[in-house]
Design an enzyme around this catalytic site. Structure first.
Site, mmCIF file in Angstrom:
data_model
loop_
_atom_site.group_PDB
_atom_site.id
_atom_site.type_symbol
_atom_site.label_atom_id
_atom_site.label_comp_id
_atom_site.label_asym_id
_atom_site.label_seq_id
_atom_site.Cartn_x
_atom_site.Cartn_y
_atom_site.Cartn_z
ATOM 1 N N PHE A 79 0.770 -1.062 -0.067
ATOM 2 C CA PHE A 79 -0.007 -0.141 -0.049
ATOM 3 C C PHE A 79 0.734 1.292 0.221
ATOM 4 O O PHE A 79 1.966 1.460 0.740
ATOM 5 C CB PHE A 79 -0.968 0.005 1.242
ATOM 6 C CG PHE A 79 -1.972 -0.881 1.154
ATOM 7 C CD1 PHE A 79 -3.399 -0.455 0.625
ATOM 8 C CD2 PHE A 79 -1.926 -2.259 1.516
ATOM 9 C CE1 PHE A 79 -4.491 -1.266 0.581
ATOM 10 C CE2 PHE A 79 -3.070 -2.934 1.374
ATOM 11 C CZ PHE A 79 -4.254 -2.617 0.908
ATOM 12 N N ASP A 80 0.601 2.134 -0.963
ATOM 13 C CA ASP A 80 0.975 3.652 -0.722
ATOM 14 C C ASP A 80 0.226 4.191 0.630
ATOM 15 O O ASP A 80 -0.903 3.770 1.134
ATOM 16 C CB ASP A 80 0.683 4.373 -1.942
ATOM 17 C CG ASP A 80 0.771 5.725 -1.859
ATOM 18 O OD1 ASP A 80 1.974 6.107 -1.497
ATOM 19 O OD2 ASP A 80 -0.015 6.698 -1.933
ATOM 20 N N LEU A 81 0.845 5.457 1.110
ATOM 21 C CA LEU A 81 0.127 5.818 2.314
ATOM 22 C C LEU A 81 -0.577 7.238 2.125
ATOM 23 O O LEU A 81 -1.810 7.090 2.082
ATOM 24 C CB LEU A 81 1.363 6.417 3.212
ATOM 25 C CG LEU A 81 0.910 7.148 4.573
ATOM 26 C CD1 LEU A 81 -0.121 6.082 5.354
ATOM 27 C CD2 LEU A 81 2.103 7.401 5.456
ATOM 28 N N ASP A 82 0.057 8.450 1.513
ATOM 29 C CA ASP A 82 -0.623 9.600 1.176
ATOM 30 C C ASP A 82 -1.470 9.329 0.153
ATOM 31 O O ASP A 82 -1.074 9.007 -0.860
ATOM 32 C CB ASP A 82 0.649 10.568 0.936
ATOM 33 C CG ASP A 82 1.463 10.966 2.241
ATOM 34 O OD1 ASP A 82 0.721 10.860 3.178
ATOM 35 O OD2 ASP A 82 2.612 11.173 1.945
ATOM 36 N N ASP A 107 -2.321 5.560 -5.470
ATOM 37 C CA ASP A 107 -3.128 6.533 -6.039
ATOM 38 C C ASP A 107 -2.636 7.644 -7.039
ATOM 39 O O ASP A 107 -3.304 8.335 -7.573
ATOM 40 C CB ASP A 107 -3.860 7.574 -5.104
ATOM 41 C CG ASP A 107 -2.795 8.445 -4.413
ATOM 42 O OD1 ASP A 107 -1.799 8.047 -4.014
ATOM 43 O OD2 ASP A 107 -2.969 9.956 -4.381
#
Length: 217
Positions: A8-11, A166
């Protein structure tokens, strides 16, 4: 082939972090005596490595870019780091994925120590087997580097991994490591950006992620 490892990406994927990031960018630009663009033009800072954004967007040298990053962190570490919130439904979705047996890894361009603090702050750290991000000295600044680092630490094949992010950097960075990426549309990248980068599919809510991931088994 079963993809039981989720990166997973965070921001923009787990947290809505625009306020803290943009406030930090504004602080850095003002301290350097640079003109601050309209706020909506600064959203490109969310996701990619800071040094790249400062040097490319403002024509700074590497030395000036490093100073801008240092100033950014002055504000971010004191205030900006917690000027964010977890997207509705995301915490519950992450917990459900863990319950279903998926192993979760955070692969972010935010420095590891900061990402760890944010996950701890929101009570999410225990859901992740690993947090892979840059070091404060700039080691592993690019997305493909943090993804490759996670693969090495966990000793897993890309064939078992699905990335969730995203921005274009998430899709391209994962792709460079042989990993497909699902694009989420609630973050800071447009649907067009994600499609052009080659996202495997687009999803529009955290809840939709559950069925998307299950379809990759």
């Amino acid at each position: 082939m079963q993809r039981s490892e989720l990166f997973f990406d965070l921001d923009g994927t787990i947290t809505h972090s625009a306020e803290g990031i943009l406030n930090s960018v504004t602080y850095a630009l003002e301290r350097m005596g640079l003109e601050v663009p309209p706020r909506e033009q600064l959203t490109c800072f969310i996701g990619p490595p800071l040094i790249r954004s400062f040097t490319q967007l403002f024509g700074l040298s590497n030395e000036e870019g490093e100073r801008a990053v240092a100033l950014y962190r002055e504000y971010y570490l004191e205030k900006g780091i917690f000027e964010c919130y977890v997207f509705n439904g995301m915490a519950e979705t992450l917990a459900e994925l863990r319950r279903r047996g998926y192993r979760l890894t955070l692969a972010t361009c935010k420095p590891t120590v900061m990402a760890e603090r944010i996950l701890e702050h929101f009570g999410l750290r225990s859901l992740f087997a690993l947090v892979s991000g840059p070091e404060l000295d700039g080691t592993r600044n690019e997305k493909h580097e943090v993804v490759a680092h996670a693969l090495k630490v966990l000793n897993i094949s890309p064939d078992h991994v699905l990335m969730v992010g995203d921005r274009r950097d998430d899709v391209v960075g994962a792709g460079r490591c042989g990993i497909p990426c699902v694009g989420v549309t609630w973050g800071f990248g447009s649907e067009e950006e994600l499609r052009e980068a080659g996202a495997l599919s687009l999803i529009h809510s955290p809840e939709e992620l559950l069925s998307c991931v299950e379809s990759q088994k």
